[in-house]
Design an enzyme around this catalytic site. Sequence first.
Site, mmCIF file in Angstrom:
data_model
loop_
_atom_site.group_PDB
_atom_site.id
_atom_site.type_symbol
_atom_site.label_atom_id
_atom_site.label_comp_id
_atom_site.label_asym_id
_atom_site.label_seq_id
_atom_site.Cartn_x
_atom_site.Cartn_y
_atom_site.Cartn_z
ATOM 1 N NE ARG A 64 -15.136 4.841 1.044
ATOM 2 C CZ ARG A 64 -15.453 4.324 -0.140
ATOM 3 N NH1 ARG A 64 -16.677 4.450 -0.604
ATOM 4 N NH2 ARG A 64 -14.558 3.711 -0.864
ATOM 5 C CD GLU B 67 -2.481 1.862 0.491
ATOM 6 O OE1 GLU B 67 -3.259 1.114 -0.123
ATOM 7 O OE2 GLU B 67 -2.366 3.089 0.250
ATOM 8 C CD GLN B 68 -0.741 5.608 -3.427
ATOM 9 O OE1 GLN B 68 0.049 5.711 -4.346
ATOM 10 N NE2 GLN B 68 -1.930 6.185 -3.430
ATOM 11 C CG ASP C 299 -12.940 1.823 -8.005
ATOM 12 O OD1 ASP C 299 -13.931 1.073 -8.117
ATOM 13 O OD2 ASP C 299 -12.985 2.930 -7.438
ATOM 14 C CE1 TYR D 112 -24.586 5.459 3.560
ATOM 15 C CE2 TYR D 112 -25.576 6.169 1.500
ATOM 16 C CZ TYR D 112 -24.459 5.776 2.213
ATOM 17 O OH TYR D 112 -23.230 5.705 1.607
HETATM 18 C C1 LIG Z 1 -19.605 9.046 -4.315
HETATM 19 C C2 LIG Z 1 -19.260 7.597 -4.262
HETATM 20 C C3 LIG Z 1 -20.104 6.768 -3.548
HETATM 21 C C4 LIG Z 1 -19.863 5.393 -3.564
HETATM 22 N N1 LIG Z 1 -20.743 4.594 -2.910
HETATM 23 C C5 LIG Z 1 -20.589 3.265 -2.984
HETATM 24 C C6 LIG Z 1 -21.515 2.403 -2.345
HETATM 25 O O1 LIG Z 1 -22.456 2.871 -1.710
HETATM 26 N N2 LIG Z 1 -21.336 1.041 -2.444
HETATM 27 C C7 LIG Z 1 -20.289 0.514 -3.135
HETATM 28 O O2 LIG Z 1 -20.173 -0.745 -3.212
HETATM 29 N N3 LIG Z 1 -19.364 1.307 -3.739
HETATM 30 C C8 LIG Z 1 -19.502 2.661 -3.665
HETATM 31 N N4 LIG Z 1 -18.588 3.474 -4.275
HETATM 32 C C9 LIG Z 1 -17.456 2.881 -5.005
HETATM 33 C C10 LIG Z 1 -16.360 2.416 -4.089
HETATM 34 O O3 LIG Z 1 -15.999 3.428 -3.205
HETATM 35 C C11 LIG Z 1 -15.124 1.989 -4.887
HETATM 36 O O4 LIG Z 1 -15.522 1.238 -5.995
HETATM 37 C C12 LIG Z 1 -14.198 1.157 -4.014
HETATM 38 O O5 LIG Z 1 -13.690 1.928 -2.957
HETATM 39 C C13 LIG Z 1 -13.024 0.617 -4.850
HETATM 40 O O6 LIG Z 1 -12.154 -0.079 -4.022
HETATM 41 P P1 LIG Z 1 -10.682 -0.427 -4.528
HETATM 42 O O7 LIG Z 1 -10.057 -1.164 -3.406
HETATM 43 O O8 LIG Z 1 -10.755 -1.048 -5.876
HETATM 44 O O9 LIG Z 1 -9.981 0.982 -4.773
HETATM 45 P P2 LIG Z 1 -9.604 2.101 -3.711
HETATM 46 O O10 LIG Z 1 -10.589 2.168 -2.616
HETATM 47 O O11 LIG Z 1 -9.360 3.337 -4.526
HETATM 48 O O12 LIG Z 1 -8.236 1.606 -3.077
HETATM 49 C C14 LIG Z 1 -7.036 1.626 -3.803
HETATM 50 C C15 LIG Z 1 -5.883 1.552 -2.830
HETATM 51 O O13 LIG Z 1 -4.693 1.430 -3.568
HETATM 52 C C16 LIG Z 1 -3.728 2.353 -3.082
HETATM 53 N N5 LIG Z 1 -2.848 2.678 -4.206
HETATM 54 C C17 LIG Z 1 -3.141 3.451 -5.281
HETATM 55 N N6 LIG Z 1 -2.103 3.500 -6.122
HETATM 56 C C18 LIG Z 1 -1.130 2.730 -5.574
HETATM 57 C C19 LIG Z 1 0.195 2.383 -5.989
HETATM 58 N N7 LIG Z 1 0.708 2.840 -7.142
HETATM 59 N N8 LIG Z 1 0.933 1.553 -5.211
HETATM 60 C C20 LIG Z 1 0.398 1.064 -4.025
HETATM 61 N N9 LIG Z 1 -0.842 1.403 -3.583
HETATM 62 C C21 LIG Z 1 -1.595 2.194 -4.360
HETATM 63 C C22 LIG Z 1 -4.543 3.515 -2.578
HETATM 64 O O14 LIG Z 1 -3.824 4.299 -1.632
HETATM 65 C C23 LIG Z 1 -5.738 2.807 -1.961
HETATM 66 O O15 LIG Z 1 -5.501 2.428 -0.624
HETATM 67 C C24 LIG Z 1 -18.757 4.857 -4.262
HETATM 68 C C25 LIG Z 1 -17.872 5.699 -4.923
HETATM 69 C C26 LIG Z 1 -18.136 7.059 -4.945
HETATM 70 C C27 LIG Z 1 -17.190 7.953 -5.705
#
Ligand SMILES: Cc1cc2nc3c(=O)[nH]c(=O)nc-3n(C[C@H](O)[C@H](O)[C@H](O)COP(=O)(O)OP(=O)(O)OC[C@H]3O[C@@H](n4cnc5c(N)ncnc54)[C@H](O)[C@@H]3O)c2cc1C
Length: 397
Positions: free
Chosen positions: A107, A34-35, A291, A213
Amino acid sequence: MARVPKIAIIGGGIGGLAAARALQLRGIEVTVHEQAPRLSEVGAGVVTTPNAMKALRALGVEDAVLASAFASRRQVVRSWRSGRIIDQTRLDRYRDRFGAPFCTMHRGDLLEALRAAVGDAPIRLNARCVEVSSDARGAHARFADGSAVEADAIVGADGIHSAVRTSLFGAEHPRFTGYVCWRGLVATDRLPQGLAPPDMTAWWGPHGHVVHYHVRRGELLNWVAHTETVAWTEESWSREGDMDEVMRTYAGWNPKLLALFAATERCYKWALYDREPLDHWTVGRATLLGDSAHAMLPYLAQGAAQAIEDGCVLASEIARTPDDIATALQRYEALRIPRTRRIQLGARARGRDNHLPSAWARLKRDTRLALRRWFRPNATLHQAEWIFAYDAARDGG
Ligand SMILES: Cc1cc2nc3c(=O)[nH]c(=O)nc-3n(C[C@H](O)[C@H](O)[C@H](O)COP(=O)(O)OP(=O)(O)OC[C@H]3O[C@@H](n4cnc5c(N)ncnc54)[C@H](O)[C@@H]3O)c2cc1C
């Protein structure tokens, strides 16, 4: 299993930690890179629909998550100015219908439940990945501090601006969707009496909508206000917003909503981006998750849910053929891409329907919803039965 595979996950967000836990439960060795200097989530809510709760159950964290979650009885859609109910559904029946409840939570509480399950030992902080590659021997990641790791597979769970995705598929910028949001959290005991009943509520209006909510057992109310713009495009969850701008943007909306904004001390503003669905997530022994693979608009509340499901399916495919990881990753993406693509595109369509600018178009939409509710009183709000019925542990492979 002849040899325990070693998997390196880039990114310790909700998706990365869910995948780490799923792999651990299959006896697979995992490290998370993790960065950031510490694991943290922004102060905001997340909806965990029944499919997400079933995946969290498979990861053994359902009880921990439920201890801090909130379960609304109803989901209600109201008209922006009058507050007239456009549509509503009973959420308290979802546990029986879909095999798990529909919850809302902070979250940070979700991330902490996953971190506690994974343990601190496999998590390396201050590790910013800059490049990933894959060859016949294994997968390789390089980090900004000059360090490198080699593993049987590398999983890019590094979010919408994924460095892993750029390494594997080339640079391609996320698409600005034309939507901007503000989000706020208010202690419920600071809200005027009766202001926000414990229903999950959406207010749909011209060029925007607002959702609120409860989270953290009902102690906090989370709101997110969406509007359309071409003028402001910063994608940062931690940029402080201006409550006066919120009040100006929603001037003329229902007084209860304006009172909710007025009770909020601080808000954050960010622009919403998504990605075009990809045809492939995998190159050799490196793949994507969450994502980084399928960034989507939040209008079906599925971004985190899909990331958690990805982790469950990835682990089960690797455990099926631990000696042939490249094939396991191909099976993983074949199982996951059709579902996540459909949700990505479905979330875009929802955004348009929530914000209809003309009164005539809104009347047609509301009549259509009323007729649907008449014929199908138990239907979910966004015809999401196929999303909620999925169980990653059962249907994932
Ligand atoms: C307004 C909004 C509301 C939302 N509501 C919902 C909801 O109600 N329900 C739902 O299911 N989803 C919801 N989402 C979507 C959800 O928040 C994301 O899809 C989810 O957080 C994605 O998780 P992730 O682990 O893929 O990415 P992230 O949460 O972005 O985590 C990525 C991680 O990787 C790390 N990282 C990044 N680059 C590097 C690198 N080069 N090297 C090492 N580490 C790195 C970051 O620091 C971070 O910790 C919402 C999103 C938004 C914008």
